[in-house]
Design a protein around this motif. Structure first.
Motif, short mmCIF file in Angstrom:
data_model
loop_
_atom_site.label_atom_id
_atom_site.label_comp_id
_atom_site.label_asym_id
_atom_site.label_seq_id
_atom_site.Cartn_x
_atom_site.Cartn_y
_atom_site.Cartn_z
N GLY A 1 22.68 -65.19 -24.52
CA GLY A 1 23.36 -64.34 -23.54
C GLY A 1 24.88 -64.34 -23.60
N GLU A 2 25.44 -65.06 -24.54
CA GLU A 2 26.90 -65.16 -24.62
C GLU A 2 27.51 -64.04 -25.47
N ILE A 3 28.76 -63.68 -25.15
CA ILE A 3 29.54 -62.86 -26.08
C ILE A 3 30.66 -63.75 -26.61
N VAL A 4 30.69 -63.91 -27.92
CA VAL A 4 31.66 -64.82 -28.53
C VAL A 4 32.50 -64.03 -29.53
N ALA A 5 33.79 -64.27 -29.54
CA ALA A 5 34.65 -63.60 -30.52
C ALA A 5 35.18 -64.62 -31.52
N VAL A 6 35.35 -64.15 -32.76
CA VAL A 6 36.11 -64.93 -33.73
C VAL A 6 37.34 -64.11 -34.05
N LEU A 7 38.52 -64.63 -33.70
CA LEU A 7 39.76 -63.89 -33.93
C LEU A 7 40.41 -64.39 -35.21
N GLY A 8 41.02 -63.48 -35.93
CA GLY A 8 41.69 -63.92 -37.14
C GLY A 8 42.46 -62.78 -37.77
N ALA A 9 43.49 -63.13 -38.53
CA ALA A 9 44.33 -62.11 -39.17
C ALA A 9 43.63 -61.53 -40.39
N ASN A 10 44.24 -60.56 -41.04
CA ASN A 10 43.71 -60.01 -42.28
C ASN A 10 43.51 -61.12 -43.29
N VAL B 1 31.28 -50.72 -23.88
CA VAL B 1 29.88 -50.60 -24.27
C VAL B 1 29.33 -51.95 -24.71
N ILE B 2 30.13 -52.68 -25.47
CA ILE B 2 29.66 -53.98 -25.94
C ILE B 2 29.35 -54.89 -24.76
N ARG B 3 30.22 -54.80 -23.73
CA ARG B 3 29.95 -55.62 -22.56
C ARG B 3 28.64 -55.19 -21.88
N GLU B 4 28.42 -53.86 -21.87
CA GLU B 4 27.18 -53.36 -21.25
C GLU B 4 25.93 -53.77 -22.02
N LEU B 5 26.11 -53.98 -23.33
CA LEU B 5 24.95 -54.35 -24.16
C LEU B 5 24.30 -55.62 -23.65
N ARG B 6 25.10 -56.44 -22.96
CA ARG B 6 24.56 -57.70 -22.47
C ARG B 6 23.33 -57.49 -21.57
N GLU B 7 23.34 -56.35 -20.88
CA GLU B 7 22.18 -56.06 -20.02
C GLU B 7 20.90 -55.92 -20.83
N HIS B 8 21.04 -55.69 -22.11
CA HIS B 8 19.85 -55.55 -22.95
C HIS B 8 19.45 -56.88 -23.57
N HIS B 9 19.88 -57.97 -22.94
CA HIS B 9 19.48 -59.31 -23.37
C HIS B 9 19.81 -59.57 -24.83
N VAL B 10 21.00 -59.19 -25.22
CA VAL B 10 21.40 -59.47 -26.59
C VAL B 10 22.65 -60.34 -26.55
N SER B 11 22.67 -61.35 -27.38
CA SER B 11 23.87 -62.17 -27.53
C SER B 11 24.73 -61.53 -28.61
N ILE B 12 26.03 -61.72 -28.52
CA ILE B 12 26.91 -61.00 -29.44
C ILE B 12 27.95 -61.92 -30.06
N LEU B 13 28.08 -61.81 -31.38
CA LEU B 13 29.19 -62.48 -32.06
C LEU B 13 30.04 -61.38 -32.67
N LEU B 14 31.29 -61.28 -32.23
CA LEU B 14 32.12 -60.23 -32.82
C LEU B 14 33.37 -60.83 -33.43
N VAL B 15 33.76 -60.30 -34.57
CA VAL B 15 35.00 -60.75 -35.18
C VAL B 15 36.02 -59.64 -35.02
N GLU B 16 37.24 -60.02 -34.73
CA GLU B 16 38.25 -59.04 -34.31
C GLU B 16 39.66 -59.47 -34.68
N GLN B 17 40.49 -58.46 -34.94
CA GLN B 17 41.93 -58.72 -34.97
C GLN B 17 42.53 -58.37 -33.62
N ASN B 18 41.87 -57.44 -32.94
CA ASN B 18 42.40 -56.97 -31.67
C ASN B 18 42.07 -57.97 -30.57
#
Ligand SMILES: Nc1ncnc2c1ncn2[C@@H]1O[C@H](COP(=O)(O)OP(=O)(O)OP(=O)(O)O)[C@@H](O)[C@H]1O
Ligand SMILES: [Mg+2]
Lengths: 289, 233
Positions: free
Chosen positions: B27-36, B175-192
């Motif tokens: 149920g968590e949303i986790v980000a991995v932040l990092g530069a190019n 939308v990604i935050r809303e996806l949580r309602e669909h019982h999906v955990s999320i790992l996203l990688v981002e520069q933003n």
């Protein structure tokens, strides 16, 4: 009359080209490999066909056995070679493919397999009638080739457009990694692709064997390069393109010979067409970008 | 549900990830932040099974899957929104979605189409359109939609915000935050980092193949290193 006769001859020739090129196009689509050894599958198909026919005397059974065994042979070629070269630069499987073709042709010429001589394949028209109308005239053999080809093409069309397997091939031909990441089992999907493509080549071998009433170990030499020219003409991996190119080449070959005579060897016309094509439409008849 | 230990990944001789640890709870949303070039895409590709680690373990719902192929991971409930979307470009919107549900039965397919079309009504309007002719934003939505079609337990997302205008970036993160309602955990990688930190439960900072920080968004926002590198000082 002469023109019509040429047209039906061309149509029949095109049928055999189409069956060869269709299998090659399918394989190219998914693997992006120029599968020269496809022509060995064609020869093996003709060989199995003639063997079964000489034992049982039934053309349809011979065709079925030839297609099944050719299909299995194709899958074995994939699993023993290309499977290990999926991530190698594309020239590597190409070289392997040429090597296999040379090896199989040599092997087939050994006495314990086909030997260095021709066998008759006297299936005639498998009992079909001749067709004689004002606008079309087909011998029983020609009718047989036309019907088998059309039947297989309909089956192929259905598989490609209406089944999950067909969808998986389309996906894999666009992006293999991504196809795996939507859950497509690539091992199975590619093996099925090889099976079907190779079965089509086997059918082509049988039909050509029956048409010429002759089967021999080096019969794959011509198709090995002609099928290539056809898929390049057709636009690499485009099935409608390959069909169109088969028709075009067969018509050009027939009419050049009929109208100008043998100015140059019939089987070199394909190269002439290829050169013209590369000059004016380098992406093939229906190729993209 | 996802746990990664000591992950080393190399391209030929060059090692890009040097022992990355990572975990995502149910149920968590986790980000991995990092530069190019930090190794974010490399991490995602290794998690889905496109790359094989030279060392380390990946386990998912208690099962080791370090050496499983991508399709076996998808069968176990992973899905990916890859960098750049990687749509099946000559296929229609609906065929792309259908492929997303490749392992699902006909009923689930219908259900999920409904879910995706509700999330992204524009995709319903364009269902017959060839995907390569969609706008950049629509393509991103389709890539997310396709991943949702398999009813994943864990969604791996590689830089959805890339190339989108700021307003769309916000919309996509919503939308990604809303996806949580669909019982999906999320790992996203981002520069933003700015947008990502607004929606996640936890984040890591990846620098040159090392995880250098881990924490709650509010802690990370205050960290001088994050401020300097990702939030414009
Ligand atoms: N196929 C490859 N072969 C060799 N080196 C690669 C390959 N793919 C990536 N790299 C290198 O690995 C490093 C990490 O790449 P990666 O794509 O994981 O970065 P990233 O964090 O996703 O960057 P970006 O934000 O630009 O997408 C880079 O230095 C890159 O040059
Ligand atoms: Mg990246």
């Amino acid at each position: 009359m002469l023109i019509l006769q040429n047209l039906s001859d061309a149509l029949i020739l095109a049928c055999t080209y189409i069956l060869m090129a269709a299998g090659l196009t399918m394989v190219y689509g998914v693997l992006k490999v120029l599968h020269i050894a496809h022509a060995s599958v064609y020869t093996v198909g003709a060989f199995i066909g003639v063997l079964v026919f000489s034992w049982i005397g039934n053309f349809w059974l011979a065709l079925l056995c030839a297609m099944l065994i050719s299909g299995v042979f194709g899958v074995l070629i994939y699993r023993s070679t290309y499977f290990y070269l999926l991530n190698a630069p594309r020239t590597v499987p190409l070289i392997a493919s040429v090597g296999m073709f040379v090896m199989f042709t040599d092997l087939l010429q050994k006495n314990f397999l086909m030997g260095p001589y021709q066998r008759a394949f006297p299936a005639a028209g498998a009992g079909l009638p001749a067709i004689q109308t004002t606008w079309l005239s087909l011998t029983p053999k020609q009718l047989l080739i036309l019907l088998v080809t059309l039947g297989l093409l309909v089956l192929l069309y259905f598989l490609l457009t209406r089944t999950r397997l067909g969808l998986s091939w389309q996906a894999a031909s666009m992006d293999r990694e991504m196809a795996a990441a939507v859950g497509i089992n690539l091992n199975r999907s590619i093996a099925a692709n090889f099976f079907l493509g190779s079965a089509l080549a086997g059918a082509a071998g049988v039909l050509v064997g029956v048409y010429n009433n002759s089967v021999f170990a080096t019969m794959g030499d011509l198709p090995s390069y002609k099928a290539f020219i056809i898929i390049v003409l057709g636009g690499m991996g485009s099935l409608p393109g390959a069909i169109l190119a088969s028709l075009l080449l067969a018509i050009v070959e027939n009419f050049m010979v009929a109208s100008i005579g043998y100015v140059l060897p019939r089987d070199s016309i394909a190269f002439l067409v290829l050169i013209l094509m590369l000059m004016f439409r380098p992406n093939g008849l229906l190729g993209r970008e | 549900m996802l746990s990664v230990e000591n992950l080393h990944v190399r391209y030929g001789q060059i090692e890009v990830l040097h022992g990355v640890p990572l975990h995502v709870q149910e149920g968590e949303i986790v980000a991995v932040l990092g530069a190019n070039g930090a190794g974010k895409s490399t991490l995602i590709k290794t998690l889905i099974g496109w790359l094989e680690p030279s060392e380390g373990e990946i386990s998912f719902q208690g099962e080791r899957l370090t050496h499983l192929s991508a399709w076996e991971r998808v069968r176990r409930g992973m899905a990916i929104v890859p960098e750049g979307g990687r749509l099946f470009r000559d296929l229609s919107v609906e065929d792309n979605l259908r492929l997303g549900a490749f392992l699902q039965d006909e009923n689930t397919l219908k259900e999920q189409l409904e879910v995706v079309y509700t999330l992204f009504p524009i995709l319903a309007e364009r269902r017959k359109q060839v995907s390569k002719t969609l706008s950049g934003g629509e393509q991103q939505m389709l890539a997310i939609g396709r991943a949702m079609m398999s009813k994943p337990r864990l969604l791996l997302i590689d830089e959805v915000s890339m190339g989108l205008m700021p307003i769309l970036v916000r919309r996509v993160f919503q939308v990604i935050r809303e996806l949580r309602e669909h019982h999906v955990s999320i790992l996203l990688v981002e520069q933003n980092a700015f947008e990502a930190l607004k929606i996640v439960n936890r984040a890591y900072v990846l620098e040159n193949g090392h995880i250098i920080l881990e924490g709650q968004p509010d802690e990370l926002e205050k960290d001088p290193r994050v401020k300097a590198a990702y939030l414009g000082g």
